[in-house]
Design an enzyme around this catalytic site. Sequence first.
Site, PDB file in Angstrom:
ATOM      1  N   TYR A 120       0.806  -1.207   0.000  1.00 23.54           N
ATOM      2  CA  TYR A 120       0.000   0.000   0.000  1.00 23.54           C
ATOM      3  C   TYR A 120       0.847   1.269   0.000  1.00 23.54           C
ATOM      4  O   TYR A 120       0.402   2.326  -0.446  1.00 23.54           O
ATOM      5  CB  TYR A 120      -0.938   0.023   1.210  1.00 23.54           C
ATOM      6  CG  TYR A 120      -1.923  -1.129   1.257  1.00 23.54           C
ATOM      7  CD1 TYR A 120      -2.157  -1.926   0.143  1.00 23.54           C
ATOM      8  CD2 TYR A 120      -2.618  -1.431   2.414  1.00 23.54           C
ATOM      9  CE1 TYR A 120      -3.054  -2.982   0.176  1.00 23.54           C
ATOM     10  CE2 TYR A 120      -3.520  -2.485   2.471  1.00 23.54           C
ATOM     11  CZ  TYR A 120      -3.733  -3.258   1.348  1.00 23.54           C
ATOM     12  OH  TYR A 120      -4.615  -4.302   1.396  1.00 23.54           O
ATOM     13  N   LYS A 166       4.523 -15.494   3.741  1.00 25.69           N
ATOM     14  CA  LYS A 166       4.722 -16.304   2.539  1.00 25.69           C
ATOM     15  C   LYS A 166       6.226 -16.522   2.408  1.00 25.69           C
ATOM     16  O   LYS A 166       6.869 -16.106   1.431  1.00 25.69           O
ATOM     17  CB  LYS A 166       4.134 -15.592   1.322  1.00 25.69           C
ATOM     18  CG  LYS A 166       3.793 -16.511   0.173  1.00 25.69           C
ATOM     19  CD  LYS A 166       2.646 -17.466   0.477  1.00 25.69           C
ATOM     20  CE  LYS A 166       2.308 -18.293  -0.761  1.00 25.69           C
ATOM     21  NZ  LYS A 166       1.313 -19.329  -0.470  1.00 25.69           N
ATOM     22  N   ASP A 198      -1.804 -18.523   3.338  1.00 28.52           N
ATOM     23  CA  ASP A 198      -2.951 -19.222   2.764  1.00 28.52           C
ATOM     24  C   ASP A 198      -3.474 -20.286   3.721  1.00 28.52           C
ATOM     25  O   ASP A 198      -4.689 -20.475   3.862  1.00 28.52           O
ATOM     26  CB  ASP A 198      -2.627 -19.807   1.388  1.00 28.52           C
ATOM     27  CG  ASP A 198      -1.242 -20.431   1.307  1.00 28.52           C
ATOM     28  OD1 ASP A 198      -0.509 -20.416   2.312  1.00 28.52           O
ATOM     29  OD2 ASP A 198      -0.892 -20.924   0.232  1.00 28.52           O
ATOM     30  N   ASP A 222      -4.824  -7.232   6.301  1.00 32.68           N
ATOM     31  CA  ASP A 222      -6.072  -6.677   5.786  1.00 32.68           C
ATOM     32  C   ASP A 222      -7.026  -7.814   5.407  1.00 32.68           C
ATOM     33  O   ASP A 222      -8.210  -7.820   5.776  1.00 32.68           O
ATOM     34  CB  ASP A 222      -5.752  -5.803   4.576  1.00 32.68           C
ATOM     35  CG  ASP A 222      -6.933  -4.957   4.122  1.00 32.68           C
ATOM     36  OD1 ASP A 222      -7.996  -5.012   4.755  1.00 32.68           O
ATOM     37  OD2 ASP A 222      -6.782  -4.234   3.130  1.00 32.68           O
ATOM     38  N   ASP A 226     -10.520  -9.563   7.703  1.00 30.79           N
ATOM     39  CA  ASP A 226     -11.879  -9.671   7.171  1.00 30.79           C
ATOM     40  C   ASP A 226     -12.372 -11.115   7.210  1.00 30.79           C
ATOM     41  O   ASP A 226     -13.561 -11.362   7.435  1.00 30.79           O
ATOM     42  CB  ASP A 226     -11.936  -9.126   5.744  1.00 30.79           C
ATOM     43  CG  ASP A 226     -11.985  -7.600   5.700  1.00 30.79           C
ATOM     44  OD1 ASP A 226     -12.055  -6.985   6.778  1.00 30.79           O
ATOM     45  OD2 ASP A 226     -11.925  -7.037   4.595  1.00 30.79           O
TER      46      ASP A 226
END
Length: 330
Positions: A120, A166, A198, A222, A226
């Site tokens: 970002y 990752k 993941d 982020d 959620d």
Amino acid sequence: MPRKIVCLGGDGIGPEVMREAIRALAALKIELEIDERPFGGAAMREDGEPLPAATLAACLEADAVLLAAVGSPEYERADVRPEQGLLALRKGLGVFANLRPARGEGIDIMIVRELSGGYYYGRKGRLTDGMAFDTCEYHPWQVERIARRAFDFARGRRRRVTLADKHGVLETSKLWREVVDEVADDYRDVEMTAMLVDNAAMQLVSEPGQFDVLLAENTFGDILSDVAAAVTGGIGLAPSASLAESGPGIFEPVHGSAPDIAGRGVANPAAMLRSAALMLEYGLGRPQEAKQLEEAVDEALRSAPTADLGGSATTVEFGDRVVDTLARRG
């Protein structure tokens, strides 16, 4: 001396749910000075910019910032959008640690998301051949300071930190793993494990009770926050806190401005009220009052659910139940 709270109602349902938060804070009978300021699209209509200088100055002088919602359809195609005010506010206050608690039956997770780096904020652009790029960038000091926050939180909880990364394919994830491992050496009383992001997403859905504090960089955090919110009731119930190294933090629900229901009096204020509870605990150092407010919100969710939860209570009726519960138990 009263603690100063800047309240940014913002756009859409923001002013409606903010009113219920202010009412609940008043019911707790804490000595507070409430300073309501324009922000987002509402500020653009008044001052031409989403974060007026006077609003930012007030926030910098406050003990905490309570933010409701930002975003307005009328500025969707504009060069300057209301959401830019939120990014400017975060930068102005220097917040870097985003807390996203997720609670449900058998689930009590604190997601600690790094808020100032990653894709970002990294270099991005378009090349002459049409290729686009976004760069995930982190300095070791950015990783260390958020990792220490996560381990500190874990010490006050169940003493477990899970790093989601990752590691096998991303150089930034390798850096995160190295730095977090070093930080863990200073917290031998906290168990630290690492999990591919993941797999962490799948585990949040299939076995969320295993997590205590879940640590992640900006983009992964982020997404995972959620997922955790969906598992525990949806983002309409989810609060958040964004903390700096010193100075005021920002406390806000994550549901957005919901312009389709704005002004109808049917918005669920639970996430706003829970964000106020986070403010009490992490912004004002009032954990007892934070717990009282959390419990009052839980009671209202059971006895006066709004339409999004299958009930019929209005925004004000939900707030009434919270205020009544606080008065009864106070």
